[in-house]
Design a protein around this motif. Sequence first.
Motif, PDB file in Angstrom:
ATOM      1  N   ASP A 159      32.836  27.578  51.399  1.00 41.47           N
ATOM      2  CA  ASP A 159      31.957  28.163  52.416  1.00 41.47           C
ATOM      3  C   ASP A 159      32.752  29.028  53.396  1.00 41.47           C
ATOM      4  N   SER A 160      33.902  28.522  53.842  1.00 40.07           N
ATOM      5  CA  SER A 160      34.714  29.292  54.783  1.00 40.07           C
ATOM      6  C   SER A 160      35.271  30.548  54.134  1.00 40.07           C
ATOM      7  N   GLU A 161      35.669  30.444  52.847  1.00 36.41           N
ATOM      8  CA  GLU A 161      36.194  31.618  52.153  1.00 36.41           C
ATOM      9  C   GLU A 161      35.108  32.678  51.987  1.00 36.41           C
ATOM     10  N   LEU A 162      33.894  32.237  51.680  1.00 37.15           N
ATOM     11  CA  LEU A 162      32.786  33.182  51.534  1.00 37.15           C
ATOM     12  C   LEU A 162      32.459  33.844  52.864  1.00 37.15           C
ATOM     13  N   HIS A 163      32.507  33.067  53.935  1.00 37.56           N
ATOM     14  CA  HIS A 163      32.231  33.628  55.276  1.00 37.56           C
ATOM     15  C   HIS A 163      33.287  34.666  55.640  1.00 37.56           C
ATOM     16  N   ASN A 164      34.556  34.370  55.367  1.00 40.88           N
ATOM     17  CA  ASN A 164      35.622  35.334  55.676  1.00 40.88           C
ATOM     18  C   ASN A 164      35.479  36.600  54.841  1.00 40.88           C
ATOM     19  N   LEU A 165      35.063  36.438  53.574  1.00 43.92           N
ATOM     20  CA  LEU A 165      34.881  37.600  52.701  1.00 43.92           C
ATOM     21  C   LEU A 165      33.763  38.494  53.222  1.00 43.92           C
ATOM     22  N   ILE A 166      32.648  37.883  53.607  1.00 43.32           N
ATOM     23  CA  ILE A 166      31.526  38.670  54.128  1.00 43.32           C
ATOM     24  C   ILE A 166      31.913  39.356  55.436  1.00 43.32           C
ATOM     25  N   THR A 167      32.669  38.657  56.264  1.00 44.91           N
ATOM     26  CA  THR A 167      33.111  39.249  57.538  1.00 44.91           C
ATOM     27  C   THR A 167      33.985  40.476  57.296  1.00 44.91           C
ATOM     28  N   GLU A 168      34.895  40.388  56.326  1.00 47.01           N
ATOM     29  CA  GLU A 168      35.765  41.527  56.018  1.00 47.01           C
ATOM     30  C   GLU A 168      34.961  42.699  55.462  1.00 47.01           C
ATOM     31  N   LEU A 169      33.964  42.408  54.632  1.00 45.20           N
ATOM     32  CA  LEU A 169      33.136  43.481  54.084  1.00 45.20           C
ATOM     33  C   LEU A 169      32.330  44.165  55.179  1.00 45.20           C
ATOM     34  N   GLN A 170      31.809  43.378  56.118  1.00 46.08           N
ATOM     35  CA  GLN A 170      31.068  43.969  57.233  1.00 46.08           C
ATOM     36  C   GLN A 170      31.985  44.788  58.130  1.00 46.08           C
ATOM     37  N   HIS A 171      33.184  44.294  58.352  1.00 45.57           N
ATOM     38  CA  HIS A 171      34.141  45.024  59.177  1.00 45.57           C
ATOM     39  C   HIS A 171      34.542  46.351  58.526  1.00 45.57           C
ATOM     40  N   GLY A 172      34.621  46.359  57.212  1.00 45.44           N
ATOM     41  CA  GLY A 172      34.967  47.589  56.510  1.00 45.44           C
ATOM     42  C   GLY A 172      33.804  48.520  56.278  1.00 45.44           C
ATOM     43  N   GLU A 173      32.600  48.142  56.727  1.00 46.14           N
ATOM     44  CA  GLU A 173      31.395  48.973  56.597  1.00 46.14           C
ATOM     45  C   GLU A 173      31.169  49.378  55.141  1.00 46.14           C
ATOM     46  N   VAL A 174      31.348  48.424  54.238  1.00 49.40           N
ATOM     47  CA  VAL A 174      31.197  48.718  52.817  1.00 49.40           C
ATOM     48  C   VAL A 174      29.754  49.056  52.468  1.00 49.40           C
ATOM     49  N   SER A 175      28.801  48.452  53.153  1.00 47.97           N
ATOM     50  CA  SER A 175      27.389  48.688  52.850  1.00 47.97           C
ATOM     51  C   SER A 175      26.842  49.953  53.495  1.00 47.97           C
ATOM     52  N   ASP A 176      27.592  50.593  54.377  1.00 47.71           N
ATOM     53  CA  ASP A 176      27.133  51.826  55.022  1.00 47.71           C
ATOM     54  C   ASP A 176      27.402  53.030  54.116  1.00 47.71           C
ATOM     55  N   VAL A 177      26.645  54.078  54.330  1.00 48.57           N
ATOM     56  CA  VAL A 177      26.796  55.322  53.565  1.00 48.57           C
ATOM     57  C   VAL A 177      27.486  56.352  54.447  1.00 48.57           C
ATOM     58  N   ILE A 178      28.692  56.726  54.094  1.00 48.97           N
ATOM     59  CA  ILE A 178      29.481  57.711  54.835  1.00 48.97           C
ATOM     60  C   ILE A 178      29.979  58.758  53.837  1.00 48.97           C
ATOM     61  N   GLN A 179      29.516  59.964  53.948  1.00 48.68           N
ATOM     62  CA  GLN A 179      29.872  61.016  53.005  1.00 48.68           C
ATOM     63  C   GLN A 179      31.373  61.299  53.036  1.00 48.68           C
ATOM     64  N   GLY A 180      31.929  61.493  51.851  1.00 47.69           N
ATOM     65  CA  GLY A 180      33.332  61.843  51.730  1.00 47.69           C
ATOM     66  C   GLY A 180      34.285  60.674  51.817  1.00 47.69           C
ATOM     67  N   ARG A 181      33.763  59.455  51.903  1.00 48.41           N
ATOM     68  CA  ARG A 181      34.639  58.297  52.049  1.00 48.41           C
ATOM     69  C   ARG A 181      35.073  57.786  50.674  1.00 48.41           C
ATOM     70  N   GLU A 182      36.295  57.267  50.584  1.00 48.93           N
ATOM     71  CA  GLU A 182      36.789  56.646  49.364  1.00 48.93           C
ATOM     72  C   GLU A 182      37.886  55.652  49.708  1.00 48.93           C
ATOM     73  N   PHE A 183      38.099  54.700  48.802  1.00 52.64           N
ATOM     74  CA  PHE A 183      39.174  53.741  48.970  1.00 52.64           C
ATOM     75  C   PHE A 183      40.496  54.373  48.563  1.00 52.64           C
ATOM     76  N   HIS A 184      41.535  54.140  49.315  1.00 46.75           N
ATOM     77  CA  HIS A 184      42.845  54.665  48.947  1.00 46.75           C
ATOM     78  C   HIS A 184      43.393  53.946  47.715  1.00 46.75           C
ATOM     79  N   ALA A 185      42.982  52.696  47.519  1.00 52.47           N
ATOM     80  CA  ALA A 185      43.442  51.946  46.342  1.00 52.47           C
ATOM     81  C   ALA A 185      42.688  52.351  45.082  1.00 52.47           C
ATOM     82  N   PHE A 186      41.531  53.025  45.232  1.00 53.52           N
ATOM     83  CA  PHE A 186      40.734  53.462  44.088  1.00 53.52           C
ATOM     84  C   PHE A 186      40.412  54.939  44.267  1.00 53.52           C
ATOM     85  N   ARG A 187      41.424  55.771  44.141  1.00 53.98           N
ATOM     86  CA  ARG A 187      41.229  57.203  44.332  1.00 53.98           C
ATOM     87  C   ARG A 187      40.368  57.780  43.218  1.00 53.98           C
TER      88      ARG A 187
END
Length: 263
Positions: free
Chosen positions: A205-233
């Motif tokens: 449960d704690s690991e899942l909560h930390n994972l969701i928190t990191e995803l929210q902090h990274g704004e993964v669910s938001d739509v931002i034009q021109g954005r990409e991951f540096h690890a997945f160019r």
Amino acid sequence: MYDSQNNRYSCTCIKIYKTRGHFKRHLEKEHGWDFALNQDSSNSTVYSKMEHVAVWRASFIKLSLLLRDTEDAFHYGDGYRIFRNVKFEMLCADAAHHAKYRLWLWHMQAYESAILTQRQAVEYKWNCTANTHGGKGKNIPNDNLVETLVQKIKKKLREQVSNLTHNSAQRIALSIQIQEELKENVLRQFSNKEKGRSRPTVNRDSELHNLITELQHGEVSDVIQGREFHAFRRFSDLFSKVKAEELHKWISDQKFRASYEMF
């Protein structure tokens, strides 16, 4: 920066690389180099406006659901779902250039739809799993069962050392499954005895909560034009990498081979 004598790329920070790709990645990540893309202006404009994080997000969820559904289908022995997902898995294997897996998955479809008789095809489709301990939703793929039995057979063979013969190895191979069933029955009868200390269960449960928190902090669910991951160019969806014409030609070649190799 290229040393022709040693066939190496040397950086100013004294690091040495053998391949050009790793060297370019080092320059981009550690020294902030930006290599120009060999694209025309129209493609560059379209590429700069793409939301590559959204493509990565959709592709990850798509493949995760496929994996989850396939595991659930094997757990419950659902032959219909297993063979439905095989078609998608073959596309994944083709896009990832896994030739052996692609061939194996194609053989599964060929056996079920064309090569076997109607009765054999039904048996093959609904007997892809095995249940060794009983209980609903506790099936395992036949491949895993074979691997488990092979490891147990190897263990028995190592115990015989110099007494190992062809006949003894044959007896072990034929009786190993019965021996394991008898062993499990005996252990089940004495299961009421006091057991030793077991390892504590993992609290996810704690690991899942930390994972969701990191995803929210990274704004993964938001739509931002021109954005990409540096690890997945320049990330693109896996299924978009399937070359339909080449795959169709490969399937046609396999059909031709099967026409004279399997009949």
